[in-house]
Design a protein around this motif. Sequence first.
Motif, PDB file in Angstrom:
ATOM      1  N   LEU A   1       0.647  -1.224  -0.317  1.00  0.00           N
ATOM      2  CA  LEU A   1       0.106  -0.015   0.286  1.00  0.00           C
ATOM      3  C   LEU A   1       0.520   1.294  -0.056  1.00  0.00           C
ATOM      4  N   LYS A   2       1.715   1.219   0.612  1.00  0.00           N
ATOM      5  CA  LYS A   2       2.717   2.344   0.418  1.00  0.00           C
ATOM      6  C   LYS A   2       3.597   2.521  -0.604  1.00  0.00           C
ATOM      7  N   THR A   3       4.069   1.258  -1.185  1.00  0.00           N
ATOM      8  CA  THR A   3       4.138   1.342  -2.324  1.00  0.00           C
ATOM      9  C   THR A   3       3.902   2.168  -3.632  1.00  0.00           C
ATOM     10  N   LYS A   4       2.377   1.828  -2.969  1.00  0.00           N
ATOM     11  CA  LYS A   4       1.473   2.500  -4.545  1.00  0.00           C
ATOM     12  C   LYS A   4       0.934   3.743  -4.300  1.00  0.00           C
ATOM     13  N   LYS A   5       1.232   4.222  -2.323  1.00  0.00           N
ATOM     14  CA  LYS A   5       1.055   5.782  -3.078  1.00  0.00           C
ATOM     15  C   LYS A   5       2.238   6.809  -3.650  1.00  0.00           C
ATOM     16  N   ALA A   6       3.595   5.502  -2.262  1.00  0.00           N
ATOM     17  CA  ALA A   6       4.634   6.346  -3.426  1.00  0.00           C
ATOM     18  C   ALA A   6       4.834   6.668  -4.778  1.00  0.00           C
ATOM     19  N   LEU A   7       4.407   5.743  -6.069  1.00  0.00           N
ATOM     20  CA  LEU A   7       4.705   5.925  -7.049  1.00  0.00           C
ATOM     21  C   LEU A   7       3.764   6.787  -7.448  1.00  0.00           C
ATOM     22  N   LYS A   8       2.316   7.108  -6.852  1.00  0.00           N
ATOM     23  CA  LYS A   8       1.128   7.638  -7.657  1.00  0.00           C
ATOM     24  C   LYS A   8       2.603   9.196  -7.338  1.00  0.00           C
ATOM     25  N   GLY A   9       2.955   9.859  -6.700  1.00  0.00           N
ATOM     26  CA  GLY A   9       3.425  10.907  -6.335  1.00  0.00           C
ATOM     27  C   GLY A   9       4.594  11.404  -7.389  1.00  0.00           C
ATOM     28  N   MET A  10       5.193   9.872  -8.060  1.00  0.00           N
ATOM     29  CA  MET A  10       6.337  10.527  -8.645  1.00  0.00           C
ATOM     30  C   MET A  10       6.139  10.420 -10.246  1.00  0.00           C
ATOM     31  N   LYS A  11       7.089  10.728 -11.121  1.00  0.00           N
ATOM     32  CA  LYS A  11       6.575  11.284 -12.168  1.00  0.00           C
ATOM     33  C   LYS A  11       7.190  10.011 -13.246  1.00  0.00           C
ATOM     34  N   SER A  12       6.726  10.094 -14.355  1.00  0.00           N
ATOM     35  CA  SER A  12       7.183   8.862 -15.144  1.00  0.00           C
ATOM     36  C   SER A  12       8.762   8.513 -15.708  1.00  0.00           C
ATOM     37  N   GLY A  13       8.727   7.589 -14.948  1.00  0.00           N
ATOM     38  CA  GLY A  13      10.440   7.118 -15.467  1.00  0.00           C
ATOM     39  C   GLY A  13      11.557   7.306 -14.165  1.00  0.00           C
ATOM     40  N   GLN A  14      11.203   8.316 -13.278  1.00  0.00           N
ATOM     41  CA  GLN A  14      11.853   7.574 -11.708  1.00  0.00           C
ATOM     42  C   GLN A  14      11.554   6.386 -11.417  1.00  0.00           C
ATOM     43  N   ILE A  15      12.051   6.257 -10.715  1.00  0.00           N
ATOM     44  CA  ILE A  15      12.787   5.196 -10.210  1.00  0.00           C
ATOM     45  C   ILE A  15      12.787   5.412  -8.302  1.00  0.00           C
ATOM     46  N   LEU A  16      12.114   3.855  -8.048  1.00  0.00           N
ATOM     47  CA  LEU A  16      11.267   3.826  -6.480  1.00  0.00           C
ATOM     48  C   LEU A  16      12.748   3.299  -6.041  1.00  0.00           C
TER      49      LEU A  16
END
Length: 81
Positions: free
Chosen positions: A24-39
């Motif tokens: 759930l935290k992974t999904k939330k973090a990715l939502k706030g990132m731009k395309s091409g960025q790495i988490l």
Amino acid sequence: MDFTNINPEQVLNTCGLSCPMPLLKTKKALKGMKSGQILEILGNDPGSKNDIPTWGNKGSNEFLGMTDIDDGVTRYFIKKG
């Protein structure tokens, strides 16, 4: 795969959390990132070894891989699609 050359834009520490919180935290973090960025996700929940790679390849995201590090912690890398 050599993960030493990956420079993530964000690092998410989910150590100490159990399923389903790391995902759930992974999904939330990715939502706030731009395309091409790495988490980069750090976690020690055994269920995450299946959940994060499976979910990481859904949609336009790309699961880049994972590697075990000290004390039962695993590093996961997802590229936002």
